[in-house]
Write an enzyme that holds these catalytic residues in place. Structure first.
Site, mmCIF file in Angstrom:
data_model
loop_
_atom_site.group_PDB
_atom_site.id
_atom_site.type_symbol
_atom_site.label_atom_id
_atom_site.label_comp_id
_atom_site.label_asym_id
_atom_site.label_seq_id
_atom_site.Cartn_x
_atom_site.Cartn_y
_atom_site.Cartn_z
ATOM 1 N N LYS A 1 3.568 -10.466 11.329
ATOM 2 C CA LYS A 1 2.071 -10.351 11.036
ATOM 3 C C LYS A 1 1.728 -11.581 10.228
ATOM 4 O O LYS A 1 0.400 -12.114 10.451
ATOM 5 C CB LYS A 1 2.162 -9.122 9.688
ATOM 6 C CG LYS A 1 0.696 -9.087 8.731
ATOM 7 C CD LYS A 1 -0.477 -8.406 9.524
ATOM 8 C CE LYS A 1 -1.496 -8.672 8.371
ATOM 9 N NZ LYS A 1 -2.662 -7.894 8.851
ATOM 10 N N THR B 1 0.838 -4.606 3.942
ATOM 11 C CA THR B 1 1.255 -6.218 4.357
ATOM 12 C C THR B 1 1.954 -6.703 3.152
ATOM 13 O O THR B 1 1.189 -7.097 2.121
ATOM 14 C CB THR B 1 0.078 -6.918 4.706
ATOM 15 O OG1 THR B 1 -0.519 -6.527 5.763
ATOM 16 C CG2 THR B 1 0.465 -8.540 5.183
ATOM 17 N N LYS C 1 -4.232 -14.116 0.988
ATOM 18 C CA LYS C 1 -2.982 -13.393 0.715
ATOM 19 C C LYS C 1 -1.994 -13.712 1.660
ATOM 20 O O LYS C 1 -0.668 -14.078 1.349
ATOM 21 C CB LYS C 1 -3.288 -11.944 0.549
ATOM 22 C CG LYS C 1 -2.313 -11.000 0.414
ATOM 23 C CD LYS C 1 -2.512 -9.701 0.675
ATOM 24 C CE LYS C 1 -1.208 -8.815 0.674
ATOM 25 N NZ LYS C 1 -1.347 -7.461 1.104
HETATM 26 P P1 NAD Z 1 -7.156 -1.027 -0.887
HETATM 27 O O1 NAD Z 1 -6.948 -1.935 -2.330
HETATM 28 O O2 NAD Z 1 -8.386 -0.609 -0.667
HETATM 29 O O3 NAD Z 1 -6.027 0.265 -1.037
HETATM 30 C C1 NAD Z 1 -4.764 0.205 -1.821
HETATM 31 C C2 NAD Z 1 -4.822 1.689 -2.405
HETATM 32 O O4 NAD Z 1 -3.433 1.731 -3.119
HETATM 33 C C3 NAD Z 1 -5.948 1.765 -3.446
HETATM 34 O O5 NAD Z 1 -6.632 2.907 -3.386
HETATM 35 C C4 NAD Z 1 -5.037 1.801 -4.873
HETATM 36 O O6 NAD Z 1 -5.706 2.687 -5.725
HETATM 37 C C5 NAD Z 1 -3.838 2.325 -4.232
HETATM 38 N N1 NAD Z 1 -2.623 2.225 -5.306
HETATM 39 C C6 NAD Z 1 -2.197 1.160 -5.700
HETATM 40 N N2 NAD Z 1 -1.050 1.278 -6.464
HETATM 41 C C7 NAD Z 1 -0.825 2.545 -6.204
HETATM 42 C C8 NAD Z 1 0.231 3.358 -6.583
HETATM 43 N N3 NAD Z 1 1.411 2.883 -7.296
HETATM 44 N N4 NAD Z 1 0.456 4.669 -5.947
HETATM 45 C C9 NAD Z 1 -0.712 5.114 -5.238
HETATM 46 N N5 NAD Z 1 -1.529 4.480 -4.796
HETATM 47 C C10 NAD Z 1 -1.886 3.116 -5.208
HETATM 48 O O7 NAD Z 1 -6.519 -1.994 0.067
HETATM 49 P P2 NAD Z 1 -6.718 -1.845 1.675
HETATM 50 O O8 NAD Z 1 -7.764 -2.730 2.150
HETATM 51 O O9 NAD Z 1 -6.438 -0.535 2.043
HETATM 52 O O10 NAD Z 1 -5.338 -2.725 1.983
HETATM 53 C C11 NAD Z 1 -3.898 -2.095 2.032
HETATM 54 C C12 NAD Z 1 -2.781 -2.859 2.471
HETATM 55 O O11 NAD Z 1 -3.280 -3.164 4.137
HETATM 56 C C13 NAD Z 1 -2.843 -4.446 1.983
HETATM 57 O O12 NAD Z 1 -1.383 -4.709 2.120
HETATM 58 C C14 NAD Z 1 -3.626 -5.283 2.879
HETATM 59 O O13 NAD Z 1 -3.003 -6.356 2.870
HETATM 60 C C15 NAD Z 1 -3.336 -4.468 4.149
HETATM 61 N N6 NAD Z 1 -4.508 -4.900 5.262
HETATM 62 C C16 NAD Z 1 -5.686 -4.967 5.007
HETATM 63 C C17 NAD Z 1 -6.724 -5.075 5.754
HETATM 64 C C18 NAD Z 1 -8.054 -4.971 5.500
HETATM 65 O O14 NAD Z 1 -8.882 -5.457 6.266
HETATM 66 N N7 NAD Z 1 -8.577 -4.357 4.327
HETATM 67 C C19 NAD Z 1 -6.278 -5.345 7.190
HETATM 68 C C20 NAD Z 1 -4.821 -5.399 7.484
HETATM 69 C C21 NAD Z 1 -3.980 -5.204 6.482
#
Ligand code: NAD
Length: 296
Positions: free
Chosen positions: A171, A96, A246
């Site tokens: 979204k 997102t 966010k």
């Molecule tokens: P998270 O922080 O758990 O996972 C993100 C991952 O990306 C981490 O493991 C981090 O180490 C990795 N990362 C960061 N920079 C990187 C890079 N340059 N190369 C490789 N890996 C890298 O976050 P999440 O909860 O999995 O959310 C991910 C996305 O999904 C976000 O944009 C969030 O807004 C969206 N989202 C989350 C939810 C939720 O409930 N958690 C729901 C809908 C959407």
């Protein structure tokens, strides 16, 4: 067998990648956090040492990263997915992020000859684990048609919202509405309590009347009426206030750029910013009822 490179296997990307493995795809994962890579490797995926190594022989590349600058970096840096992947690979960003970043990556991917889709999700970690996510997609019809069968392994509802950035637009519109309707639902319960109404009675009345909404009937912010809602677990284990904040900030920035009046969205962003400032960013977003009660 389709080879899928998965970049970013955190709370969402991890279970999504594991669902691809369950569907017998070959998954090569990369994450800057070795701890995040471990469960994917244990489920049968290959942990790559770099993002470039992960994408070089992939048929499909999926990114699931925290924010716009991470996505710009992995796609647009001098050494990036666009320079390392095969040009016939399909690229899908499920993060997102802000619409400008999504459109910048779309334009660069198109110039480099790739099919690219922005495909943010709703459904949270539970939906990622159960393979029931909803995907909102932006990009060409060709990119969408190629992506649909891949996304169907991780989700239940896959919608083509329109051209570049349309997935991100859908979204943030949805989540702005969710925040506003959740705060309204919380206010109704707080007022009902002050007026001496039992929460269950008020729920029974509103859920069958014109106040009915998803925040009330599926995610009820008071314990009791909807046993699965985070209110029954002291507002833990759902969608954190920080993540809602966010999305509301992304919606406000998009509204300013587009000249749209969103006064309730702005108020919702302020209320969630206040909840976060009081130290409750990690609480489920329905916990805002406690702030309205004066408890937080
Ligand atoms: P998270 O922080 O758990 O996972 C993100 C991952 O990306 C981490 O493991 C981090 O180490 C990795 N990362 C960061 N920079 C990187 C890079 N340059 N190369 C490789 N890996 C890298 O976050 P999440 O909860 O999995 O959310 C991910 C996305 O999904 C976000 O944009 C969030 O807004 C969206 N989202 C989350 C939810 C939720 O409930 N958690 C729901 C809908 C959407």
């Amino acid at each position: 067998m389709t080879t899928i490179a998965f970049i970013g296997v955190g709370n969402m990307g991890g279970p999504m990648a594991r669902n691809l493995l369950k569907a017998h795809d070959s998954v090569v994962a990369f994450d800057v956090s070795p701890a995040a890579l471990k469960p994917v490797a244990e489920a049968g995926g290959r942990a790559a040492a770099t993002a470039l190594d992960a994408v070089k022989s992939a048929d499909v590349v999926i990114t699931m990263l925290p924010a716009g600058h991470h996505v710009r970096s992995v796609y647009l840096d001098d050494e990036s997915i666009l320079t390392a992947a095969r040009t016939d690979a399909l690229l899908i960003d499920c993060s997102t992020i802000d619409i400008e970043s999504a459109r910048a990556v779309h334009a660069a991917a198109e110039t480099a000859g790739f099919d690219f889709l922005d495909a943010p999700v709703s459904g949270g970690v539970g939906g990622a684990e159960a393979g029931t996510l909803a995907f909102m997609c932006g990009g060409s019809g060709t990119a969408f048609a190629r992506a649909e069968p891949v996304l169907a392994k991780m989700g239940k509802r896959i919608v083509h919202a329109g051209g570049a950035g349309a997935g991100q637009a859908a979204k943030i519109c949805n989540n702005m509405l969710l925040a506003v309707s959740m705060i309204g639902t919380c206010e109704a319960f707080v007022l009902g309590e002050k007026l001496g109404l039992a929460p269950q009675k008020l729920f029974d009345i509103m859920s069958a009347a014109s106040g009915q909404c998803w925040a009330l009937t599926t995610y009820c912010p008071v314990p009791g009426p909807v046993p699965a809602s985070p209110a029954n677990r002291d507002y833990t284990g759902g969608f954190a206030a920080a993540l809602m904040l966010k999305d509301l900030k992304l919606a406000q920035s998009a509204a300013q750029n587009a000249g749209a009046a969103t006064p309730l969205g702005a108020e919702a962003a302020q209320l969630y910013a206040l909840m976060a400032a009081r130290g409750h960013a990690g609480m489920d977003f329905s916990g805002i009822i406690q702030m309205l009660r004066g408890i937080l």
